[in-house]
Design an enzyme around this catalytic site. Sequence first.
Site, PDB file in Angstrom:
ATOM      1  N   VAL A   1       4.285  -5.097  -5.142  1.00  0.00           N
ATOM      2  CA  VAL A   1       5.540  -5.115  -4.381  1.00  0.00           C
ATOM      3  C   VAL A   1       5.744  -6.529  -3.840  1.00  0.00           C
ATOM      4  O   VAL A   1       4.798  -7.160  -3.364  1.00  0.00           O
ATOM      5  CB  VAL A   1       5.482  -4.114  -3.204  1.00  0.00           C
ATOM      6  CG1 VAL A   1       6.793  -4.126  -2.431  1.00  0.00           C
ATOM      7  CG2 VAL A   1       5.198  -2.716  -3.727  1.00  0.00           C
TER       8      VAL A   1
ATOM      9  N   HIS B   1       0.841  -1.209   0.000  1.00  0.00           N
ATOM     10  CA  HIS B   1       0.000   0.000   0.000  1.00  0.00           C
ATOM     11  C   HIS B   1       0.872   1.253   0.000  1.00  0.00           C
ATOM     12  O   HIS B   1       0.588   2.222  -0.708  1.00  0.00           O
ATOM     13  CB  HIS B   1      -0.883   0.047   1.255  1.00  0.00           C
ATOM     14  CG  HIS B   1      -1.913  -1.030   1.332  1.00  0.00           C
ATOM     15  ND1 HIS B   1      -1.815  -2.088   2.193  1.00  0.00           N
ATOM     16  CD2 HIS B   1      -3.074  -1.207   0.659  1.00  0.00           C
ATOM     17  CE1 HIS B   1      -2.867  -2.871   2.065  1.00  0.00           C
ATOM     18  NE2 HIS B   1      -3.648  -2.364   1.126  1.00  0.00           N
TER      19      HIS B   1
END
Length: 275
Positions: A172, A33
């Site tokens: 990620v 995030h």
Amino acid sequence: MQITSTLSDTRAALRNRGRIVFVPTMGNLHDGHVSLMRQAREHGDTVVASIFVNRLQFGPNEDFDKYPRTFAADCAKLEAVGVAHLFAPTEADLYPEPQQYLVEPPEIQNLLEGRFRPGHFRGVATVVLKLFNVVQPHVAVFGKKDYQQLMILRAMTRQLALPIDIVGGETVRAGDGLALSSRNGYLTPEERAEAPRLNRVLTRIRDAVRGGDRDFARLEREALAELDRHGWKTDYVAVRRQADLREPSPDGGEALVALAASRLGQPRLIDNVEI
Ligand code: PAF
């Protein structure tokens, strides 16, 4: 960072703030995030995040009540990455009356994730449209990790002529390839060591397809068998077209993506690799 919860306070606070870039979340924030927030900064003047655990997108067997709520830690992370505004409505703010007007995505909502989570994307599309109507962003960022969600929201925005650019944020990964996810926190140490296999089987499919192998059914079967052998309970491994998540056409030429969802112990992990 300014925090609002009501719709009217949020609209008032976001007036005249230049080009607004919006990153909706359900909280329980991790580095994935934070990376979306960082990517968001490149697309406008004011980065706005939201935290709202959306009951509408949880199925009857998915535990809405147990979803981790970590508001203080989330705020610290948002602040540190330079988010200017957090919209954090309560259920009463966002759903003051039963939400009977719903966004019904087309057939794509029933593919892949949708087969295992009926109604999920209707709940996602409905809350995102509503969040858009409050925040009124110029740009919105959604992670590519939830590939089907990104596709559905991009198509919704286009078909409903919303004046919002949708940006896909890169996934990620931990050093061993595991995509960051709130669900990784539920893995036991042994499962955590096994978890990167999901990304490895998808990467192997990508490399095979890049090398000219177009026997997608066999590649999917092989990946499934490998996951089976290592104790995974797999919902799907699929090679699809990036544009609409349909099966690739035999003549090729289109951009593809390999996607998978599989359970390792309790947690259900998803991942995808663009080809
Ligand atoms: O990806 C999520 O966290 C959620 O599905 C979203 C987009 C915030 C809608 O509740």
